[in-house]
Design a protein around this motif. Structure first.
Motif, PDB file in Angstrom:
ATOM      1  N   ASP A 131      -5.421   7.428  -1.472  1.00 48.04           N
ATOM      2  CA  ASP A 131      -5.804   8.081  -2.726  1.00 48.04           C
ATOM      3  C   ASP A 131      -6.333   9.485  -2.445  1.00 48.04           C
TER       4      ASP A 131
ATOM      5  N   ARG B  26      -6.959  -3.594   3.027  1.00 49.74           N
ATOM      6  CA  ARG B  26      -6.217  -3.037   1.890  1.00 49.74           C
ATOM      7  C   ARG B  26      -7.010  -1.987   1.129  1.00 49.74           C
ATOM      8  N   HIS B  27      -8.247  -2.283   0.770  1.00 52.72           N
ATOM      9  CA  HIS B  27      -9.020  -1.316  -0.012  1.00 52.72           C
ATOM     10  C   HIS B  27      -9.311  -0.031   0.762  1.00 52.72           C
TER      11      HIS B  27
ATOM     12  N   LEU C 209      -6.173   2.028   0.715  1.00 58.81           N
ATOM     13  CA  LEU C 209      -5.924   2.643  -0.591  1.00 58.81           C
ATOM     14  C   LEU C 209      -6.840   3.834  -0.829  1.00 58.81           C
TER      15      LEU C 209
ATOM     16  N   GLU D 179       2.304   2.094  -3.378  1.00 60.05           N
ATOM     17  CA  GLU D 179       1.361   2.763  -4.281  1.00 60.05           C
ATOM     18  C   GLU D 179       1.381   4.275  -4.068  1.00 60.05           C
TER      19      GLU D 179
ATOM     20  N   VAL E  77       0.837  -1.200   0.000  1.00 55.24           N
ATOM     21  CA  VAL E  77       0.000   0.000   0.000  1.00 55.24           C
ATOM     22  C   VAL E  77       0.872   1.252   0.000  1.00 55.24           C
TER      23      VAL E  77
END
Length: 317
Positions: free
Chosen positions: A275, A267-268, A271, A166, A163
Motif C-alpha cells: 500500500d 499477509r497484513h 499489504l 491487490e 497479495v
C-alpha cells in the motif's frame, strides 16, 4: 530368574492419564516389568499400534509379562491398555496439530472477543515491527522505478499471489501497466519479454519459493529492475533482487509460536508495504494517476446501486 512380583491393582482403571500412571509407578517396577514400562513411555504411539506379542518382543519380555504389567496399572488386559494409550496419544496429536497451526495463545474454547483481541494485538505488533524494519529509501527506489517503467510484472504463489493481485489492481487504477502472475509458465513467458526500464516484483514471505525466485531471476536476466518483498533479507529471493522490501510477522514480532501459519500472519504487513509502495507511485505520477483514477471511477460508477428516492429525501435538507 523369577521376575519381581508387583501388587495388582483392583477395580477399574482410574480416569487419569495412562502415561502419567505408568510414570508414577515406574520406580516400583524392576526387571521385565520396568522394560515394558520404559518402552511404553518412550514410544506410546508405537505401543498403541503394537500387538501384545510385538510389545513383548520389543521389550525383550513375554506376553505374560505384558499382561501382568497391564493388570498392575488397573487394566483387565492388553486391549484396554492399548485403547487408553491410543486415546491419549490421539488427543496429544490433535493438541500438537492445533499448537502448530493455531498456537498457544488461542485455545479451541476461547470466546470470540478474546480471539479478536489476540489477532488484533499480533497484527498490530507485526505491522509496527515492519515499519521499523522497512528501509524507506528502498521503497522510494522501487516507486521511482515503477513510475518511470514501461510495465510491471508481479510474481507470487498461493497467498503471495493474492497479495500481488491487490497491488496489480491498485496500479491499474492509476494507469500503470501491471500484470500479476501465479502460473510459472505464463510468468516465465512474460518475464522473458521484459527489458531495461521494466520492473519485476517477487513476493514470498520465506523468500524460499522456487517458482517466484525463478521468475524474478528470469526478469532480471533481461534487464528489468527486480524487487523482492520478503521477511528474510538473506533468502534466495532477496539475493536475486536489486531492491529488497522487508516485512515482519507475528512470529518475528513475538518470538513465540503463533496462532496462524507464517504465510497468513505475513499477509497484513505485506499489504501495508505494498500500500505504501502504491501511494508512493501515485505521488510520483500525480497528474497521470489522478486522471486515470477519475476515468476508472466514472467507468464503474454505473454499476453502483443508486440510493432510492426515499433515501435521497431523507438526506436532503
Amino acid at each position: 530368574m523369577t521376575e519381581p512380583v508387583v501388587a495388582e491393582a483392583t477395580g477399574p482403571a482410574a480416569p487419569d492419564s495412562v502415561l502419567a500412571r505408568v510414570r508414577s509407578r515406574l520406580p516400583e517396577f524392576t526387571g521385565a516389568l520396568r522394560r515394558v514400562a520404559e518402552l511404553v513411555l518412550t514410544d506410546p504411539a508405537g505401543a498403541a499400534r503394537a500387538t501384545i506379542v510385538e510389545l513383548a518382543e520389543r521389550s525383550g519380555t513375554s506376553p505374560a509379562t505384558v499382561t501382568r504389567f497391564c493388570r498392575a496399572l488397573g487394566f483387565e488386559g492388553y486391549s484396554d491398555l492399548r485403547l487408553g494409550i491410543a486415546g491419549e496419544t490421539g488427543r496429544a496429536a490433535r493438541s500438537a496439530g492445533w499448537t502448530i497451526d493455531i498456537g498457544r495463545e488461542i485455545q479451541p474454547t476461547d470466546p470470540l472477543d478474546r480471539v479478536l483481541g489476540q489477532i488484533m494485538a499480533a497484527d498490530t505488533r507485526a505491522t509496527h515491527d515492519t515499519a521499523a524494519l522497512l528501509d524507506l529509501k528502498e521503497v522510494e527506489r522501487a516507486a521511482e522505478a515503477i513510475a518511470a517503467g514501461r510495465r510491471v510484472d508481479i510474481y507470487g504463489e498461493a497467498g503471495s499471489a493474492l497479495v500481488g493481485g491487490e497491488l496489480q489492481l491498485s496500479l491499474h487504477r492509476i494507469g500503470v501497466a501491471a500484470w500479476a502472475w501465479s502460473d510459472v509458465h505464463n510468468g516465465l513467458a512474460s518475464a522473458a519479454q521484459l527489458r531495461a526500464g521494466d520492473v519485476a516484483l517477487g513476493i514470498s514471505h520465506s523468500g524460499q519459493t522456487g517458482e517466484t525466485i525463478e521468475l524474478l531471476a528470469e526478469a532480471g536476466s533481461h534487464g528489468a529492475t527486480t524487487v523482492a518483498l520478503t521477511s528474510s533479507p538473506r533468502s534466495p529471493l532477496a539475493e536475486v533482487a536489486d531492491i529488497v522490501l522487508l516485512t515482519a510477522t507475528q512470529a518475528t514480532a513475538t518470538q513465540a509460536s503463533t496462532f496462524r501459519p507464517d504465510a497468513l500472519s505475513a499477509r497484513h504487513p505485506q499489504l501495508v508495504v505494498l500500500d505504501l509502495l502504491y501511494v508512493a507511485v501515485a505521488q510520483r505520477t500525480h497528474e497521470r494517476a489522478h486522471a486515470a483514477f477519475q476515468r476508472t471511477a466514472r467507468a464503474v460508477d454505473g454499476h453502483k446501486t443508486q440510493p432510492s428516492k426515499g433515501d435521497r429525501d431523507v438526506r436532503t435538507p
